[in-house]
Each structure stands twice: as C-alpha cells, then as structure tokens.
Motif scaffolding. Structure first.
Motif, PDB file in Angstrom:
ATOM      1  N   PHE A  21       8.997  10.820   0.823  1.00 40.46           N
ATOM      2  CA  PHE A  21       7.920  10.563  -0.172  1.00 40.46           C
ATOM      3  C   PHE A  21       7.521   8.920  -0.161  1.00 40.46           C
ATOM      4  O   PHE A  21       8.527   8.441   0.162  1.00 40.46           O
ATOM      5  N   ILE A  22       6.357   8.760  -0.946  1.00 43.12           N
ATOM      6  CA  ILE A  22       5.796   7.455  -0.697  1.00 43.12           C
ATOM      7  C   ILE A  22       5.981   7.134  -2.256  1.00 43.12           C
ATOM      8  O   ILE A  22       5.045   7.694  -2.869  1.00 43.12           O
ATOM      9  N   VAL A  91       2.080  -8.434  -4.400  1.00 47.00           N
ATOM     10  CA  VAL A  91       3.071  -9.222  -4.738  1.00 47.00           C
ATOM     11  C   VAL A  91       4.125  -9.165  -3.530  1.00 47.00           C
ATOM     12  O   VAL A  91       3.906  -8.697  -2.512  1.00 47.00           O
ATOM     13  N   LEU A  92       5.160 -10.195  -3.653  1.00 45.19           N
ATOM     14  CA  LEU A  92       5.912 -10.256  -2.498  1.00 45.19           C
ATOM     15  C   LEU A  92       6.469  -9.219  -2.033  1.00 45.19           C
ATOM     16  O   LEU A  92       6.870  -8.093  -2.717  1.00 45.19           O
ATOM     17  N   GLY A  93       6.449  -8.880  -0.617  1.00 46.68           N
ATOM     18  CA  GLY A  93       6.790  -7.483   0.006  1.00 46.68           C
ATOM     19  C   GLY A  93       6.149  -6.402  -0.148  1.00 46.68           C
ATOM     20  O   GLY A  93       6.293  -5.241   0.345  1.00 46.68           O
ATOM     21  N   SER A  94       4.752  -6.621  -0.883  1.00 44.15           N
ATOM     22  CA  SER A  94       3.872  -5.277  -0.946  1.00 44.15           C
ATOM     23  C   SER A  94       3.414  -4.939   0.222  1.00 44.15           C
ATOM     24  O   SER A  94       2.951  -5.549   1.316  1.00 44.15           O
ATOM     25  N   ALA A  95       3.178  -3.672   0.546  1.00 44.36           N
ATOM     26  CA  ALA A  95       2.820  -3.045   1.602  1.00 44.36           C
ATOM     27  C   ALA A  95       2.020  -1.846   1.373  1.00 44.36           C
ATOM     28  O   ALA A  95       2.024  -0.936   0.539  1.00 44.36           O
ATOM     29  N   GLN A  96       0.870  -1.591   2.442  1.00 45.13           N
ATOM     30  CA  GLN A  96       0.263  -0.154   2.708  1.00 45.13           C
ATOM     31  C   GLN A  96       1.363   0.476   3.548  1.00 45.13           C
ATOM     32  O   GLN A  96       1.812  -0.059   4.665  1.00 45.13           O
ATOM     33  N   VAL A  97       1.262   1.847   3.500  1.00 43.54           N
ATOM     34  CA  VAL A  97       2.104   2.661   4.498  1.00 43.54           C
ATOM     35  C   VAL A  97       1.190   3.385   5.330  1.00 43.54           C
ATOM     36  O   VAL A  97       0.322   4.203   4.868  1.00 43.54           O
ATOM     37  N   ARG A  98       1.087   3.022   6.862  1.00 41.03           N
ATOM     38  CA  ARG A  98       0.635   3.773   7.609  1.00 41.03           C
ATOM     39  C   ARG A  98       1.255   4.985   8.167  1.00 41.03           C
ATOM     40  O   ARG A  98       2.479   4.703   8.576  1.00 41.03           O
ATOM     41  N   VAL A  99       0.750   5.928   8.411  1.00 42.60           N
ATOM     42  CA  VAL A  99       1.334   7.336   8.823  1.00 42.60           C
ATOM     43  C   VAL A  99       0.585   7.883   9.980  1.00 42.60           C
ATOM     44  O   VAL A  99      -0.639   8.432   9.637  1.00 42.60           O
ATOM     45  N   VAL A 108      -1.650   4.710   2.867  1.00 39.15           N
ATOM     46  CA  VAL A 108      -1.367   4.844   1.451  1.00 39.15           C
ATOM     47  C   VAL A 108      -1.361   3.434   0.998  1.00 39.15           C
ATOM     48  O   VAL A 108      -0.256   2.414   1.520  1.00 39.15           O
ATOM     49  N   SER A 109      -2.255   2.758   0.199  1.00 42.41           N
ATOM     50  CA  SER A 109      -2.506   1.676  -0.110  1.00 42.41           C
ATOM     51  C   SER A 109      -1.242   0.826  -1.089  1.00 42.41           C
ATOM     52  O   SER A 109      -1.017  -0.377  -1.092  1.00 42.41           O
ATOM     53  N   GLY A 110      -0.737   1.731  -1.965  1.00 42.58           N
ATOM     54  CA  GLY A 110       0.052   1.296  -3.021  1.00 42.58           C
ATOM     55  C   GLY A 110      -0.787   0.409  -3.791  1.00 42.58           C
ATOM     56  O   GLY A 110      -2.269   0.692  -4.132  1.00 42.58           O
ATOM     57  N   ASP A 111      -0.347  -0.727  -4.565  1.00 40.89           N
ATOM     58  CA  ASP A 111      -1.320  -1.592  -5.418  1.00 40.89           C
ATOM     59  C   ASP A 111      -1.710  -2.918  -4.076  1.00 40.89           C
ATOM     60  O   ASP A 111      -0.859  -3.177  -3.599  1.00 40.89           O
ATOM     61  N   TYR A 112      -3.024  -3.298  -4.449  1.00 34.85           N
ATOM     62  CA  TYR A 112      -3.373  -4.401  -3.455  1.00 34.85           C
ATOM     63  C   TYR A 112      -4.307  -5.142  -4.201  1.00 34.85           C
ATOM     64  O   TYR A 112      -5.074  -4.944  -4.795  1.00 34.85           O
TER      65      TYR A 112
END
Length: 368
Positions: A21-22, A91-99, A108-112
C-alpha cells in the motif's frame, strides 16, 4: 480497471502486483510512505518503506517502526514490480512513488510543490503513463508569489512589532511549514522562539544537514521580556492554549496557502495572513502534470472536479479518486478550511480574479 497498477482498497492505495500500500489510512503489512505528515503516515503497519532523507522525521513521528529506506532514484523489486522514490519538494524526505510493471509506469505524487524551498529536495518530474496527483489548491485562483517576497514581508512585520516592543506569533504547521519559515527568517532582527512541538522536527531537519537559525524552546525562556523582540513559531492549534496567555499582547499571523482567501483569514482570526503553501498552486499543478507526459491522470484530495474537467478538455483521460488525505486543510487548522469553488473566486485577492494563461477560463491550451 482490472489491470490498473494502483487501485483503491478500504485500507488505502494498493498495488496488487507488488502486494503493498502507498500511504495507507489503515494498518497494513507493507506501507510505502510518501512523507511523514499525519494524513499520509499512520501508525500500526508492520513494515514501512520511505525515501532515506525522510527517515528521521518518520521515526520521530511514528516511533520504533520497522523501517527500510531507499535513496532517491534507487530501484527496489517488490513482488512483480519495481519501485523507486523521487523528490516531491513538499517537505523534508517527501517523495513520489514510481511503480513499474511490464512496461507500464505509474507515479503516485503524494503531496508536492514546485516552488523552491531550501529545506527539502526540489520536485522532480517523473515520466509515466498514469500520474496520481494531489490537487489541494486545484483552482486557477491559487497562484503563489515567490517565497522570498513573502518572507521579506514576514521579516518586515516582525521588525515592526519588535520596534514597538510587541511579541510576534507566527503560526504554521510544526512539520514542514515551520522549518520553511525558520529558514527564511532574519535572525539579526531578534530572538527566535519555537513551540515544543516544533523543535523535535527542527532537530530532524538539522540532522539531515538543513540549515536553520538558532532557536529557543518556549520552556527555555526565563525572562518574559525577551518576547518583546522575539518571533515565536508555533502550530495553529496552540494559539488558543497557554500560549495565548503567555503572548497576550502579541501580533499574530498565519502562514498558509489558505491565507489567499479573505474569508479564511477572517476565520483564522489573526492580524496578518502570509500566503505560503507547501503544495503546488494551479500553475504548479499544470506544469507538474504536463512534465510527466502521462496520458492518464487520477486526481485526489482537493478541487478534483475542476482539475479533472480541465484535463479532459486537454484530451487526457482524467478522473478523480476519493482518499482519506486532507492536505493542508487538515494539517494547518480546522477553521481555515477550503471555501467551495463558488465562493473562492469572490474571496481571493483582486489580482488573482482575472483569467490568465493555463486556467480553464483562458483560451490558451496546455500541452501535457
């Protein structure tokens, strides 16, 4: 669709081919985390995976978790898919998840955000077939001014208060917003004091090499006269507690994207509102989505309908997906919530009311 790489389950966004899960909103066996804000990183999962720069903050917030990390861009095989994390600039360590699976790539961008920020790695567009994007500020009225201009106004406000012997109370979410504010302050103006909820996050940032000015915890202030020249950074939720009594004569302000709306500033009940967001504005969303080259876009948490309609007008396959993410509306303060689209245009600054290129009300077209 049955062959989608990412689907919505009751627990959250799920990858069947990888069995993970993301940013799940319920307890799961394996959780890939885009960043450590509470609406994206929750306790109780058996195993966590995040981008390496965010490990310290995630541990500070979730405690003794089973955590594996990846450097930005480092690939890992999970089940039938290959995953990697890429900077989101939130924010620090924030990431998009590439699958990636059998030639198909989803992100999946998360917040950006796409604005420069000295406290985190800048947003990096990732080419993909399907992009799952946030749209917290997904209306054309949201257009951020350069951060350095906003911080110059913050410093001027603080300096003016200090000259009058009046404390300055600056409200911003304790993780991300507070550190971004601190990085832009001019410490020559006076002492910088932080709420107890802010300093542990400051320590995590400093441990990752982020330069922040020297700060005092409120508990360390022995002589209350220091506050007359000081700027105090605190989360919005603290404004009505003991802090309000300690700083009874303070000039208060809030830093948030919602401060662009006059109604939000009024509801917050602060003297000043500084428009500073850790999310992409409308041009940032348009730019980020276009840079992915995605033919399909799935929009989450924000003004989904407006952005989906605009993307469809550009010829993209676009739809919305309901999630439990709250974005800045959840992270900042409950009373500064987003106004409905029908109200937002009348509440925004006058300079943002007119159509401009890239908005659904403009004749110019965006090529993703």
């Amino acid at each position: 669709m049955s062959d989608d790489l990412i689907v919505r389950r009751p627990e959250g966004l799920y990858c069947p081919a990888g069995d993970f899960f993301i940013d799940p909103w319920r307890k799961v066996d394996r959780a890939l985390i885009t960043h450590a804000h509470a609406d994206h990183a929750r306790t109780g999962s058996a195993h966590y995976l995040c981008a390496a720069p965010g490990a310290g903050v995630l541990r500070a917030r979730l405690g003794g978790i089973s955590l594996q990390t990846l450097a930005y861009g480092e690939a890992l095989r999970i089940g039938e898919v290959t995953v990697s994390f890429h900077p989101a600039g939130h924010v620090l360590g924030s990431a998009q998840v590439r699958v990636e699976h059998q030639g198909q790539v989803w992100v999946v961008s998360g917040d950006y955000k796409t604005q420069p920020d000295p406290t985190c790695t800048p947003f990096e567009p990732v080419r993909c077939h399907c992009f799952i994007t946030e749209c917290t500020f997904g209306l054309p009225i949201y257009r951020w001014r350069p951060s350095h201009e906003v911080m110059a106004e913050v410093n001027q406000w603080w300096q003016g208060n200090g000259a009058a012997g009046r404390p300055s109370l600056l409200l911003g979410y304790s993780f991300g917003k507070a550190q971004r504010l601190l990085a832009g302050l001019d410490p020559s103006i006076g002492p910088i004091v932080v709420h107890g909820a802010v300093e542990p996050l400051n320590e995590a940032y400093r441990a990752e090499g982020v330069a922040l000015p020297a700060t005092l915890r409120m508990a360390e202030v022995k002589d209350k006269r220091l506050y007359q020249q000081a700027l105090v950074v605190a989360p919005p939720g603290a404004a009505r507690g003991p802090l309000a009594r300690t700083l009874a004569q303070a000039s208060d302000a809030m830093a948030s994207g919602w401060m662009q709306l006059r109604g939000a500033r009024k509801r917050a009940g602060v003297d000043r509102g500084f428009v500073l967001s850790d999310h992409a504005d409308w041009p940032g969303l348009v730019q980020a989505i276009g840079a992915t080259g995605a033919e399909r876009v799935i929009v989450t948490h924000g003004q989904e309908d407006v952005l989906v309609r605009w993307l469809q007008e550009q010829g993209l396959q676009a739809s919305a997906m309901a999630t439990d993410y709250g974005g800045e509306a959840a992270n900042d303060v409950a009373l500064v919530t987003e106004a409905p689209a029908s109200q937002a245009a009348s509440e925004t600054h006058d300079t943002a009311d007119s159509p401009s290129p890239g908005s659904p009300h403009s004749s110019s077209q965006h090529s993703p």
